[in-house]
Design a protein around this motif. Structure first.
Motif, short mmCIF file in Angstrom:
data_model
loop_
_atom_site.label_atom_id
_atom_site.label_comp_id
_atom_site.label_asym_id
_atom_site.label_seq_id
_atom_site.Cartn_x
_atom_site.Cartn_y
_atom_site.Cartn_z
N VAL A 4 35.08 39.10 43.08
CA VAL A 4 35.01 39.81 44.36
C VAL A 4 33.96 40.87 44.19
O VAL A 4 33.55 41.21 43.08
CB VAL A 4 36.36 40.47 44.72
N SER A 60 36.72 43.20 49.86
CA SER A 60 37.51 43.26 48.63
C SER A 60 38.84 43.97 48.84
O SER A 60 39.72 43.90 47.99
CB SER A 60 36.72 43.97 47.52
N GLN A 80 42.10 35.69 49.27
CA GLN A 80 42.30 36.92 48.50
C GLN A 80 43.55 37.62 48.98
O GLN A 80 43.87 37.60 50.17
CB GLN A 80 41.09 37.83 48.69
N THR A 87 42.41 36.46 43.61
CA THR A 87 41.34 35.78 44.32
C THR A 87 41.31 34.31 43.91
O THR A 87 41.55 33.99 42.74
CB THR A 87 39.97 36.42 43.99
#
Length: 242
Positions: A4, A60, A80, A87
């Motif tokens: 990420v 993220s 995610q 992830t």
């Protein structure tokens, strides 16, 4: 290895450095043969790239599932989840996931479906190797796109055209980039959704053609998204705890 974008503080620091370099270049043109218009274009490009990089950084912090169309009818998924951060990348013939317990790499290279478990990523882990591996499997991780956008902003000969579109019902800002120097991709097209998720990417990166486009998006993740698939051979290479 984390797949990420870098942690927000580090990413913001890197972007500030990039923007500072661009502003310095812009001011330099004012004292040379350049014009105020030239300098403004450089600064506008820096602002645009900074905004798109910020959106990808924000991703993220999200929980989401994004499915992408690949050339030839294949599909890929990026998902995610938070608390803890997990992830997963799913693509034709393989799956790669990071969880607090393991790094999971599944494929069929040896003819049989096998998942290799190694140690989970740490904050200091360099994701370059894994980003390159996913690129070679036809996936464009957000971190890869952030790097290419940054390279585009720092190249004095870059040409950038912007337009907006809608992908899988998500409003997206797109850039057509060409003429990038000292980069893994001299030209590419990328779209980032308003939420900060990669909408699409098309370009040749280190001689590998990538072409993905968002076809579905959800702000949720399936409960088993990060699990090892059933019915596969498992090779556990994680360090033994005595």
């Amino acid at each position: 290895m984390r797949l990420v974008p870098a942690r927000p503080a580090a990413a913001q620091h890197n972007r500030r450095r990039a923007v500072a370099a661009l502003v310095t270049a812009a001011l330099g043109t004012l004292t040379g043969c350049g014009s105020i218009s030239d300098a403004q274009q450089v600064m506008d490009r820096a602002h645009l790239v900074n905004e798109l990089a910020s959106r990808l950084d924000h991703a993220s912090e999200l929980t989401y599932t994004a499915e992408y169309q690949l050339p030839g009818g294949g599909r890929a998924t990026i998902a995610q989840a938070q608390r803890p951060l997990r992830t997963v990348y799913i693509y034709p013939g393989g799956k790669f996931a990071t969880t607090p317990d393991a790094t999971i790499d599944c494929g069929t290279d040896s003819g049989a479906a096998t998942c290799t478990l190694t140690a989970p990523p740490s904050p200091s882990t360099d994701a370059t190797t894994l980003v390159n591996a996913l690129r070679d499997r036809g996936v464009a991780p957000p971190t890869l796109v952030v790097g290419l956008l940054t390279a585009a902003s720092l190249s004095s000969n870059t040409q950038i055209q912007q337009h907006d579109t809608t992908l899988a019902g998500e409003h997206s800002t797109c850039v057509n980039v060409a003429g990038v120097e000292n980069s893994a991709a001299s030209q590419f097209d990328a779209c980032i959704t308003s939420a900060g998720v990669l909408g699409s990417f098309k370009g040749t990166v280190d001689n590998k053609k990538l072409d993905i486009s968002l076809i579905s998006y959800a702000a949720s993740v399936a409960a088993d998204a990060f699990d090892v698939p059933t019915g596969v051979k498992i090779v556990d290479q994680r360090p033994k705890i005595s």
